[in-house]
Write a protein that holds these residues in place. Structure first.
Motif, mmCIF file in Angstrom:
data_model
loop_
_atom_site.group_PDB
_atom_site.id
_atom_site.type_symbol
_atom_site.label_atom_id
_atom_site.label_comp_id
_atom_site.label_asym_id
_atom_site.label_seq_id
_atom_site.Cartn_x
_atom_site.Cartn_y
_atom_site.Cartn_z
ATOM 1 N N ALA A 1 0.836 -1.200 0.000
ATOM 2 C CA ALA A 1 0.000 0.000 0.000
ATOM 3 C C ALA A 1 0.872 1.251 0.000
ATOM 4 O O ALA A 1 0.551 2.242 -0.693
ATOM 5 C CB ALA A 1 -0.932 -0.007 1.212
ATOM 6 N N GLU A 2 1.975 1.254 0.760
ATOM 7 C CA GLU A 2 2.893 2.394 0.773
ATOM 8 C C GLU A 2 3.518 2.601 -0.598
ATOM 9 O O GLU A 2 3.644 3.738 -1.071
ATOM 10 C CB GLU A 2 3.967 2.194 1.841
ATOM 11 C CG GLU A 2 3.454 2.344 3.256
ATOM 12 C CD GLU A 2 4.489 1.978 4.307
ATOM 13 O OE1 GLU A 2 5.639 1.640 3.930
ATOM 14 O OE2 GLU A 2 4.146 2.016 5.498
ATOM 15 N N LYS A 3 3.904 1.496 -1.270
ATOM 16 C CA LYS A 3 4.451 1.603 -2.625
ATOM 17 C C LYS A 3 3.404 2.210 -3.561
ATOM 18 O O LYS A 3 3.721 3.077 -4.379
ATOM 19 C CB LYS A 3 4.861 0.231 -3.148
ATOM 20 C CG LYS A 3 6.110 -0.341 -2.543
ATOM 21 C CD LYS A 3 6.397 -1.703 -3.161
ATOM 22 C CE LYS A 3 7.562 -2.400 -2.504
ATOM 23 N NZ LYS A 3 7.777 -3.745 -3.073
ATOM 24 N N CYS A 4 2.184 1.753 -3.416
ATOM 25 C CA CYS A 4 1.112 2.251 -4.274
ATOM 26 C C CYS A 4 0.874 3.738 -4.013
ATOM 27 O O CYS A 4 0.717 4.520 -4.956
ATOM 28 C CB CYS A 4 -0.160 1.440 -4.012
ATOM 29 S SG CYS A 4 -1.530 1.867 -5.083
ATOM 30 N N ASN A 5 0.850 4.148 -2.743
ATOM 31 C CA ASN A 5 0.643 5.559 -2.405
ATOM 32 C C ASN A 5 1.784 6.423 -2.935
ATOM 33 O O ASN A 5 1.548 7.527 -3.444
ATOM 34 C CB ASN A 5 0.519 5.737 -0.890
ATOM 35 C CG ASN A 5 -0.797 5.208 -0.367
ATOM 36 O OD1 ASN A 5 -1.754 5.058 -1.114
ATOM 37 N ND2 ASN A 5 -0.845 4.914 0.926
ATOM 38 N N THR A 6 3.013 5.914 -2.829
ATOM 39 C CA THR A 6 4.161 6.654 -3.363
ATOM 40 C C THR A 6 4.026 6.820 -4.872
ATOM 41 O O THR A 6 4.278 7.902 -5.420
ATOM 42 C CB THR A 6 5.476 5.924 -3.018
ATOM 43 O OG1 THR A 6 5.556 5.741 -1.602
ATOM 44 C CG2 THR A 6 6.684 6.692 -3.510
ATOM 45 N N GLY A 7 3.626 5.770 -5.549
ATOM 46 C CA GLY A 7 3.422 5.827 -6.993
ATOM 47 C C GLY A 7 2.327 6.814 -7.373
ATOM 48 O O GLY A 7 2.459 7.569 -8.339
ATOM 49 N N VAL A 8 1.231 6.822 -6.600
ATOM 50 C CA VAL A 8 0.137 7.760 -6.860
ATOM 51 C C VAL A 8 0.616 9.196 -6.650
ATOM 52 O O VAL A 8 0.297 10.092 -7.452
ATOM 53 C CB VAL A 8 -1.083 7.427 -5.970
ATOM 54 C CG1 VAL A 8 -2.106 8.541 -6.005
ATOM 55 C CG2 VAL A 8 -1.714 6.116 -6.401
ATOM 56 N N GLU A 9 1.381 9.418 -5.586
ATOM 57 C CA GLU A 9 1.896 10.770 -5.326
ATOM 58 C C GLU A 9 2.822 11.219 -6.452
ATOM 59 O O GLU A 9 2.756 12.373 -6.906
ATOM 60 C CB GLU A 9 2.635 10.807 -3.987
ATOM 61 C CG GLU A 9 1.728 10.732 -2.777
ATOM 62 C CD GLU A 9 2.497 10.632 -1.473
ATOM 63 O OE1 GLU A 9 3.742 10.717 -1.497
ATOM 64 O OE2 GLU A 9 1.840 10.456 -0.425
ATOM 65 N N THR A 10 3.687 10.328 -6.930
ATOM 66 C CA THR A 10 4.590 10.655 -8.035
ATOM 67 C C THR A 10 3.789 11.003 -9.288
ATOM 68 O O THR A 10 4.087 11.991 -9.980
ATOM 69 C CB THR A 10 5.542 9.474 -8.314
ATOM 70 O OG1 THR A 10 6.245 9.151 -7.124
ATOM 71 C CG2 THR A 10 6.519 9.791 -9.421
ATOM 72 N N CYS A 11 2.781 10.209 -9.584
ATOM 73 C CA CYS A 11 1.948 10.473 -10.759
ATOM 74 C C CYS A 11 1.203 11.798 -10.612
ATOM 75 O O CYS A 11 1.054 12.552 -11.585
ATOM 76 C CB CYS A 11 0.945 9.339 -10.967
ATOM 77 S SG CYS A 11 1.693 7.818 -11.554
ATOM 78 N N GLU A 12 0.713 12.060 -9.404
ATOM 79 C CA GLU A 12 -0.011 13.321 -9.152
ATOM 80 C C GLU A 12 0.922 14.517 -9.352
ATOM 81 O O GLU A 12 0.533 15.522 -9.966
ATOM 82 C CB GLU A 12 -0.589 13.309 -7.733
ATOM 83 C CG GLU A 12 -1.490 14.468 -7.413
ATOM 84 C CD GLU A 12 -2.772 14.473 -8.221
ATOM 85 O OE1 GLU A 12 -3.311 15.575 -8.430
ATOM 86 O OE2 GLU A 12 -3.235 13.408 -8.669
ATOM 87 N N GLU A 13 2.152 14.422 -8.859
ATOM 88 C CA GLU A 13 3.119 15.511 -9.052
ATOM 89 C C GLU A 13 3.427 15.698 -10.532
ATOM 90 O O GLU A 13 3.497 16.839 -11.029
ATOM 91 C CB GLU A 13 4.410 15.224 -8.279
ATOM 92 C CG GLU A 13 4.269 15.335 -6.779
ATOM 93 C CD GLU A 13 5.515 14.875 -6.037
ATOM 94 O OE1 GLU A 13 6.524 14.520 -6.700
ATOM 95 O OE2 GLU A 13 5.479 14.855 -4.796
#
Length: 180
Positions: free
Chosen positions: A132-144
């Motif tokens: 879940a942390e990996k997924c959240n990090t990926g979502v944050e990167t995509c959002e940025e």
């Protein structure tokens, strides 16, 4: 001319032979197991859950109804078995304490199993949290990246507008072709 039926036997001798064979089979079916048990001595062992009694009992007649079938009793069973005698002589308190020890062992085993299950659940939960942390990090990167792309698009539109305005001032006319 006599009428002959195709559904029945043609001679009474064949009918008598078939009835005789059915009767013999029924007698063997009823008497056979009793005769087998009587000859092998396994009747008591097949009916009781304890070992066969060691005694000098008179043999029963083959065709009589055995007493084991009429009123089966385990009173004499195991009379000469030292382990069973020792078990029967124990006091009720000893038996209850043994049962408590067994229950304690069972509950201990259940507790160990439960602890192992909890440990496995914690490992699985930890693994899911990492994913879940990996997924959240990926979502944050995509959002940025999306925000940067949106800002670049806005800047590009402003630049395009500026160039279009300058081009119009210079006399450029928009020519749009319609393709059908």
């Amino acid at each position: 001319m006599a009428y002959q039926s195709h559904h029945g036997f043609r001679s009474p001798i064949a009918l008598r032979l078939v009835l005789f064979l059915v009767g013999v089979c029924l007698v063997c079916y009823i008497v056979g197991p009793r005769l087998y048990w009587h000859l092998t001595g396994n009747f008591a062992a097949s009916r009781a859950s304890c070992a066969q009694c060691i005694c000098d009992c008179p043999l029963e007649p083959i065709f009589s109804m055995p007493a084991e079938l009429v009123n089966y009793s385990l009173a004499d069973c195991g009379k000469h078995d030292p382990e069973l005698n020792e078990e029967m002589e124990k006091e009720i308190i000893d038996l209850l304490s043994e049962e408590l020890i067994l229950l304690k062992n069972v509950s201990h085993d259940n507790l160990l199993h439960t602890k192992a299950s909890i440990l496995e659940a914690r490992k699985t939960s930890s693994q899911y949290q990492k994913e879940a942390e990996k997924c959240n990090t990926g979502v944050e990167t995509c959002e940025e990246a999306r925000e940067k792309a949106e800002a670049a698009l806005i800047a590009e539109r402003k630049l395009s507008e500026l160039w279009e305005t300058r081009a119009r001032v210079q006399g450029w006319k928009e020519q749009r072709r319609s393709y059908l």
